[in-house]
Design a protein around this motif. Structure first.
Motif, mmCIF file in Angstrom:
data_model
loop_
_atom_site.group_PDB
_atom_site.id
_atom_site.type_symbol
_atom_site.label_atom_id
_atom_site.label_comp_id
_atom_site.label_asym_id
_atom_site.label_seq_id
_atom_site.Cartn_x
_atom_site.Cartn_y
_atom_site.Cartn_z
ATOM 1 N N LEU A 226 -3.073 9.017 -3.540
ATOM 2 C CA LEU A 226 -3.975 9.353 -2.422
ATOM 3 C C LEU A 226 -3.905 8.269 -1.356
ATOM 4 C CD1 LEU A 226 -6.576 11.152 -1.505
ATOM 5 C CD2 LEU A 226 -7.856 9.270 -2.446
ATOM 6 N N VAL A 227 -4.025 7.020 -1.808
ATOM 7 C CA VAL A 227 -4.039 5.903 -0.874
ATOM 8 C C VAL A 227 -2.685 5.771 -0.170
ATOM 9 C CG1 VAL A 227 -4.374 3.432 -0.690
ATOM 10 C CG2 VAL A 227 -5.758 4.734 -2.285
ATOM 11 N N SER A 228 -1.600 5.820 -0.964
ATOM 12 C CA SER A 228 -0.265 5.624 -0.384
ATOM 13 C C SER A 228 0.114 6.757 0.552
ATOM 14 C CB SER A 228 0.778 5.526 -1.495
ATOM 15 O OG SER A 228 0.642 4.316 -2.170
ATOM 16 N N VAL A 229 -0.144 8.001 0.118
ATOM 17 C CA VAL A 229 0.237 9.143 0.956
ATOM 18 C C VAL A 229 -0.566 9.131 2.254
ATOM 19 C CG1 VAL A 229 0.248 11.659 1.097
ATOM 20 C CG2 VAL A 229 1.022 10.545 -0.975
ATOM 21 N N ALA A 230 -1.859 8.793 2.166
ATOM 22 C CA ALA A 230 -2.680 8.738 3.376
ATOM 23 C C ALA A 230 -2.107 7.722 4.343
ATOM 24 C CB ALA A 230 -4.123 8.383 3.020
ATOM 25 N N ALA A 231 -1.763 6.520 3.839
ATOM 26 C CA ALA A 231 -1.215 5.481 4.719
ATOM 27 C C ALA A 231 0.115 5.946 5.312
ATOM 28 C CB ALA A 231 -1.026 4.185 3.929
ATOM 29 N N THR A 232 0.974 6.552 4.475
ATOM 30 C CA THR A 232 2.295 6.968 4.959
ATOM 31 C C THR A 232 2.166 8.056 6.020
ATOM 32 O OG1 THR A 232 3.079 6.535 2.719
ATOM 33 C CG2 THR A 232 4.580 7.673 4.190
ATOM 34 N N VAL B 134 -5.633 8.364 -12.424
ATOM 35 C CA VAL B 134 -5.304 7.037 -11.872
ATOM 36 C C VAL B 134 -4.085 7.147 -10.964
ATOM 37 C CG1 VAL B 134 -4.468 4.740 -12.462
ATOM 38 C CG2 VAL B 134 -6.377 5.736 -13.722
ATOM 39 N N VAL B 135 -3.043 7.857 -11.462
ATOM 40 C CA VAL B 135 -1.832 8.019 -10.649
ATOM 41 C C VAL B 135 -2.165 8.749 -9.348
ATOM 42 C CG1 VAL B 135 0.381 9.207 -10.545
ATOM 43 C CG2 VAL B 135 -0.243 7.951 -12.589
ATOM 44 N N GLU B 136 -3.000 9.795 -9.457
ATOM 45 C CA GLU B 136 -3.351 10.565 -8.262
ATOM 46 C C GLU B 136 -4.106 9.701 -7.261
ATOM 47 O OE1 GLU B 136 -5.207 14.325 -9.703
ATOM 48 O OE2 GLU B 136 -3.682 15.115 -8.357
ATOM 49 N N PHE B 137 -4.974 8.824 -7.762
ATOM 50 C CA PHE B 137 -5.725 7.980 -6.840
ATOM 51 C C PHE B 137 -4.790 7.031 -6.097
ATOM 52 C CE2 PHE B 137 -8.273 4.343 -5.583
ATOM 53 C CZ PHE B 137 -9.249 4.995 -4.852
ATOM 54 N N ALA B 138 -3.818 6.447 -6.853
ATOM 55 C CA ALA B 138 -2.844 5.565 -6.208
ATOM 56 C C ALA B 138 -2.051 6.341 -5.162
ATOM 57 C CB ALA B 138 -1.911 4.964 -7.258
ATOM 58 N N LEU C 230 0.833 -1.199 0.000
ATOM 59 C CA LEU C 230 0.000 0.000 0.000
ATOM 60 C C LEU C 230 0.876 1.261 0.000
ATOM 61 C CD1 LEU C 230 -3.104 0.371 0.257
ATOM 62 C CD2 LEU C 230 -2.710 0.888 2.655
ATOM 63 N N ILE C 231 1.975 1.212 0.766
ATOM 64 C CA ILE C 231 2.821 2.396 0.898
ATOM 65 C C ILE C 231 3.577 2.686 -0.405
ATOM 66 C CG2 ILE C 231 4.840 3.302 2.101
ATOM 67 C CD1 ILE C 231 3.844 1.641 4.529
ATOM 68 N N VAL C 232 4.018 1.624 -1.106
ATOM 69 C CA VAL C 232 4.798 1.867 -2.323
ATOM 70 C C VAL C 232 3.913 1.990 -3.563
ATOM 71 C CG1 VAL C 232 6.918 0.825 -1.507
ATOM 72 C CG2 VAL C 232 5.248 -0.583 -2.692
ATOM 73 N N LEU C 233 2.603 1.679 -3.402
ATOM 74 C CA LEU C 233 1.721 1.702 -4.578
ATOM 75 C C LEU C 233 1.785 3.037 -5.330
ATOM 76 C CD1 LEU C 233 -0.704 0.369 -6.145
ATOM 77 C CD2 LEU C 233 -2.192 1.587 -4.561
ATOM 78 N N GLY C 234 1.619 4.139 -4.596
ATOM 79 C CA GLY C 234 1.567 5.460 -5.230
ATOM 80 C C GLY C 234 2.850 5.841 -5.941
ATOM 81 N N PRO C 235 3.993 5.874 -5.190
ATOM 82 C CA PRO C 235 5.247 6.211 -5.867
ATOM 83 C C PRO C 235 5.556 5.265 -7.022
ATOM 84 C CG PRO C 235 5.532 6.217 -3.483
ATOM 85 C CD PRO C 235 4.146 5.726 -3.745
ATOM 86 N N ALA C 236 5.271 3.946 -6.832
ATOM 87 C CA ALA C 236 5.580 2.987 -7.893
ATOM 88 C C ALA C 236 4.729 3.254 -9.132
ATOM 89 C CB ALA C 236 5.345 1.559 -7.386
ATOM 90 N N ALA C 237 3.438 3.537 -8.925
ATOM 91 C CA ALA C 237 2.563 3.811 -10.064
ATOM 92 C C ALA C 237 3.034 5.056 -10.803
ATOM 93 C CB ALA C 237 1.122 3.983 -9.586
ATOM 94 N N PHE C 238 3.369 6.099 -10.024
ATOM 95 C CA PHE C 238 3.810 7.353 -10.644
ATOM 96 C C PHE C 238 5.097 7.135 -11.438
ATOM 97 C CE2 PHE C 238 3.650 12.161 -9.528
ATOM 98 C CZ PHE C 238 3.660 12.457 -10.880
ATOM 99 N N LEU C 239 6.047 6.437 -10.805
ATOM 100 C CA LEU C 239 7.327 6.175 -11.460
ATOM 101 C C LEU C 239 7.111 5.308 -12.701
ATOM 102 C CD1 LEU C 239 10.049 7.176 -10.551
ATOM 103 C CD2 LEU C 239 10.492 4.953 -9.514
#
Lengths: 312, 112
Positions: A290-296, A284-288, A248-257
């Motif tokens: 959202l979840v990762s940043v919220a968890a972090t 889509v990237v922003e949604f990923a 969950l934590i790496v989902l956002g950065p990984a999707a963006f990258l």
């Protein structure tokens, strides 16, 4: 009339900033800092920078305030450090801090008065991405690499917090366990508010495309909901060794990258988006994120794992 | 018609500001934690409500007005909850209600 309002606002900001650094108790200082953040929020609104105002209220005042309150609480339990730095050292620190403040002020005043190129480019190129909010265009398209790095910094901060865990507690659930409170106002609030909070977070993300808002502000609200549920004892944080949590934590950065690198093939440059689908991809990237940043953010406030006993 | 709405807004927001002023005076002057809390939570409910009502004629569309109403509801909910929590801590720490004779004096009470 409005000029007096602005002058009053500036004086309040200066007064609160002074109070935040001049009081000796960490708790009082944090309270002053949070109010200072709210005054700054109004100042950003007065300057027409609504995106910054939202971020200041959510991250600068709210989330940082929560982090500082946690730190102040820990420091009060810790044995007081009686060693005050020597007078020359304090004088040196005062001069250095004043130098930084004056230097920053000089730089701001020395900025050219012409419209910065970035703002013009961001406003005129709105059609390129399908987003109407120039701030989001800069964050997600024109300076996307900066935004990715920002997320990496958050990730690194969490690694830093987790690395404070004692060996015996490593892999366990982070922070302390809040006992499930008896049915009361807090439990009710923590049951009723999260659905509303999730809706507002999604709304901020969605309107962020065309109006002030965005993933980061939404993520802060989502993080607040997570912390509220935890504070009321309704749920505990998952163990830091949990694979699902780490994904969950790496989902956002990984999707963006990943999307950024795919741009090399699909659009001819890193972090370039195929024009026809730019808006969909960005959302889509922003949604990923959202979840990762919220968890972090929530995990940053919760702190490192430190329970010696395994949670039942 | 628009001047009437503006006048309505001015009256409502003015009343709200007055409510905030009264609540702040209560916060500063009331003798014990629970009374001060009473002053502040009244402000959260009534004064914010009046200001939100006053702003409603000034925004475009029903959606924006409903969002303002949501802001008021959220402030009410958080104010009421935090008020209860502070009162609980004050009672647990044994903050005594101030003596009637001491009212009007600025007594800061125990720290939370």
């Amino acid at each position: 009339m409005t000029a007096w309002f602005d002058v009053g606002l500036a004086l309040m900001a200066l007064g609160l900033a002074w109070r935040a650094i001049a009081t000796r108790r960490a708790f009082d200082s944090t309270v002053a800092f949070v109010i200072y953040g709210l005054v700054l929020t109004i100042a950003w609104v007065r300057l027409g920078a609504y995106d910054v105002a939202l971020t200041e209220a959510a991250v600068g005042s709210g989330l940082t305030g929560a982090l500082l309150l946690g730190a102040a609480h820990r420091l009060e339990r810790a044995p007081a450090d009686e060693d005050r730095p020597s007078a020359p050292l304090r004088a040196l620190l005062a001069v250095a801090c004043a130098g930084v403040a004056l230097g920053l002020g000089a730089v701001v005043l020395a900025l050219p008065q012409v419209e910065p190129l970035q703002a013009v480019a961001a406003a005129s190129a709105a059609e390129a991405t399908g987003l109407l909010n120039p701030v989001n265009n800069v964050l997600m398209a024109f300076r996307a690499i900066d935004t990715v790095l920002e997320k990496m910094v958050l990730f690194a901060a969490l690694v830093g917090v987790w690395s404070l865990a004692p060996d015996a507690a490593w892999g366990r659930r982070p922070g302390r366990r809040f006992p499930p409170a008896a049915e009361g106002p807090l439990t009710l609030f923590a049951r009723v508010l999260p659905p509303v909070g999730v809706l507002i977070a999604a709304h901020l993300l969605w309107v962020g495309a065309d109006a002030p808002g965005g993933a980061f502000q939404g993520a802060t609200i989502l993080a607040a909901m997570i912390l509220l549920v935890r504070l009321a004892g309704l749920a505990d944080a998952p163990p830091v060794s949990s694979r699902a949590l780490r994904l969950l934590i790496v989902l956002g950065p990984a999707a963006f990258l990943g999307v950024g690198m795919a741009g090399v093939v699909l659009a001819g440059a890193p972090f370039a988006y195929p024009a026809a689908h730019a808006k969909a991809i960005i959302l889509v990237v922003e949604f990923a994120m959202l979840v990762s940043v919220a968890a972090t953010l929530a995990l940053l406030v919760v702190g490192p794992p430190e329970r010696a006993q395994a949670a039942p | 018609m628009s001047w009437a709405l503006d006048a309505l807004s001015a009256v409502l927001i003015g009343a709200g500001v007055l409510g905030f002023f009264a609540g702040t005076v209560g916060l500063l002057r009331f003798p014990d934690t629970l009374s001060r809390l009473h002053a502040v939570t009244k402000t959260d409910n009534l004064a914010v409500g009046l200001i939100v009502l006053g702003l409603m004629p000034q925004v475009d569309g029903v959606g924006a007005a409903l969002r303002l109403a949501l802001v008021w509801l959220l402030l009410q909910a958080s104010g009421a909850t935090v008020g209860q929590l502070i009162a609980e801590v004050a009672r647990r720490d044994g903050a005594p209600p101030a003596e009637p004779a001491a009212s009007g004096r600025r007594d800061r009470g125990p720290r939370p």
